[in-house]
Design an enzyme around this catalytic site. Structure first.
Site, PDB file in Angstrom:
ATOM      1  N   HIS A  46      -2.412   7.147  -0.882  1.00 12.08           N
ATOM      2  CA  HIS A  46      -0.993   7.377  -1.166  1.00 12.08           C
ATOM      3  C   HIS A  46      -0.172   6.141  -0.805  1.00 12.08           C
ATOM      4  O   HIS A  46      -0.595   5.332   0.009  1.00 12.08           O
ATOM      5  CB  HIS A  46      -0.432   8.491  -0.273  1.00 12.08           C
ATOM      6  N   TYR A  47       1.034   6.055  -1.363  1.00 15.13           N
ATOM      7  CA  TYR A  47       2.049   5.196  -0.756  1.00 15.13           C
ATOM      8  C   TYR A  47       3.142   6.083  -0.191  1.00 15.13           C
ATOM      9  O   TYR A  47       3.328   7.223  -0.632  1.00 15.13           O
ATOM     10  CB  TYR A  47       2.582   4.122  -1.704  1.00 15.13           C
ATOM     11  N   THR A  48       3.895   5.519   0.783  1.00 11.89           N
ATOM     12  CA  THR A  48       4.842   6.371   1.519  1.00 11.89           C
ATOM     13  C   THR A  48       6.245   6.388   0.920  1.00 11.89           C
ATOM     14  O   THR A  48       7.014   7.302   1.208  1.00 11.89           O
ATOM     15  CB  THR A  48       4.970   5.903   2.987  1.00 11.89           C
ATOM     16  N   GLU A 110      -2.217   7.002   3.987  1.00 10.47           N
ATOM     17  CA  GLU A 110      -0.899   6.598   3.487  1.00 10.47           C
ATOM     18  C   GLU A 110      -0.718   5.109   3.739  1.00 10.47           C
ATOM     19  O   GLU A 110      -1.021   4.615   4.835  1.00 10.47           O
ATOM     20  CB  GLU A 110       0.213   7.376   4.208  1.00 10.47           C
ATOM     21  N   HIS A 153      -3.467   9.882  -5.245  1.00  9.78           N
ATOM     22  CA  HIS A 153      -2.746  11.151  -5.319  1.00  9.78           C
ATOM     23  C   HIS A 153      -2.479  11.508  -6.783  1.00  9.78           C
ATOM     24  O   HIS A 153      -2.578  12.671  -7.186  1.00  9.78           O
ATOM     25  CB  HIS A 153      -1.433  11.026  -4.533  1.00  9.78           C
ATOM     26  N   ASP A 163       1.804   8.117  -7.094  1.00  7.79           N
ATOM     27  CA  ASP A 163       1.255   7.204  -6.085  1.00  7.79           C
ATOM     28  C   ASP A 163      -0.276   7.265  -6.070  1.00  7.79           C
ATOM     29  O   ASP A 163      -0.843   8.313  -6.404  1.00  7.79           O
ATOM     30  CB  ASP A 163       1.822   7.528  -4.686  1.00  7.79           C
TER      31      ASP A 163
HETATM   32 ZN   LIG Z   1       1.028  10.970  -2.119  1.00  7.24          ZN
END
Ligand SMILES: [Zn+2]
Length: 258
Positions: A46-48, A110, A153, A163
């Protein structure tokens, strides 16, 4: 006689070493079964969309979490916020190879990155990717995670999520043995074939997407849900253009995917 007694005492003390009190009971852990494996089958990336401070606060104090967080400092920090044996809350409604409840069988990572800002996407720092590669290598080795099960994700929730985005270096990681990639020579052959003979129908595309792990509709038509899955697939394997159109190159990649 004395020898046997000594051996027995030794055994008793060994057993005592590997037994512990739990719920008022003495539990013997001296024998471990041969037949067992990790409960972790997937890694979800993921990215945040938030700064280091905000990401850390959100992932540790709100009703969302991940096992690991990689910051975007010059020397990226790796935080572990949830023990790997426990369930972090990062995947939400999602599916991969027919498996739902991805939180139960995955490790969530993340990465601090701002994501999409209008038409622009925030690039990942090379140091973050180097850090991620080291972390992934360790996780994959310990849990025996298969290449197709290192996912974004957007791969597992293509109707809701984008993401880690089109700038995430899937190809570069795959070259380091982390994640799945397609046979590029085979892809060129299929692309030429599709350009000459025409494209396969949407039912074929949906079937192939399911074979690749995606939760693709059975509609047989190029509906919005199917376009979203194709766009997620493109973001992962053909990030130069992710418009959800099943063009010759996209379908050639799909066919060339192991
Ligand atoms: Zn995500």
């Amino acid at each position: 006689m004395v020898g046997r007694l000594l051996a027995c005492l030794l055994l008793v003390s060994l057993a005592a070493c590997s037994s512990t009190k739990q719920g008022g009971l003495e539990i013997d852990r001296s024998i471990q079964a041969q037949s067992q494996n990790s409960r972790v089958d997937f890694v979800v990336l993921h990215y945040t969309s938030a700064s280091n401070e905000a990401s850390l606060k959100i992932l540790s104090e709100r009703n969302v979490s991940s096992h690991y967080l990689i910051t975007d400092e010059p020397r990226p920090q790796v935080y572990q916020l949830v023990n790997e044996s426990r369930r972090a809350w990062h995947a939400g409604v999602s599916q991969w190879y027919g498996r739902t409840d991805m939180n139960s069988g995955s490790i969530g990572i993340e990465i601090v990155n701002q994501g999409r800002q209008g038409d622009e996407w925030d690039p990942y720092k090379p140091e973050q990717i180097r850090t991620l590669a080291l972390l992934l290598k360790d996780i994959v080795a310990r849990h025996q995670i298969k290449a197709p099960n290192i996912v974004g994700h957007s791969d597992i929730a293509p109707q809701r999520k984008v993401d880690p985005g089109p700038l995430f270096p899937w190809r570069e990681l795959a070259r380091q043995g982390l994640g799945r990639w397609y046979d590029e020579n085979l892809m060129r052959t299929y692309r030429e074939e599709f350009q000459w003979k025409g494209l396969p129908d949407i039912a074929w595309v949906q079937k192939e997407l399911r074979r690749a792990g995606y939760d693709a509709p059975f509609s047989g038509t190029l509906d919005k849900a199917t376009r979203n899955v194709i766009a997620a697939f493109q973001m992962h394997y053909r990030p130069a253009l992710f418009d959800g159109n099943p063009d010759a190159e996209t379908l050639a990649i799909l066919k060339a995917l192991p």
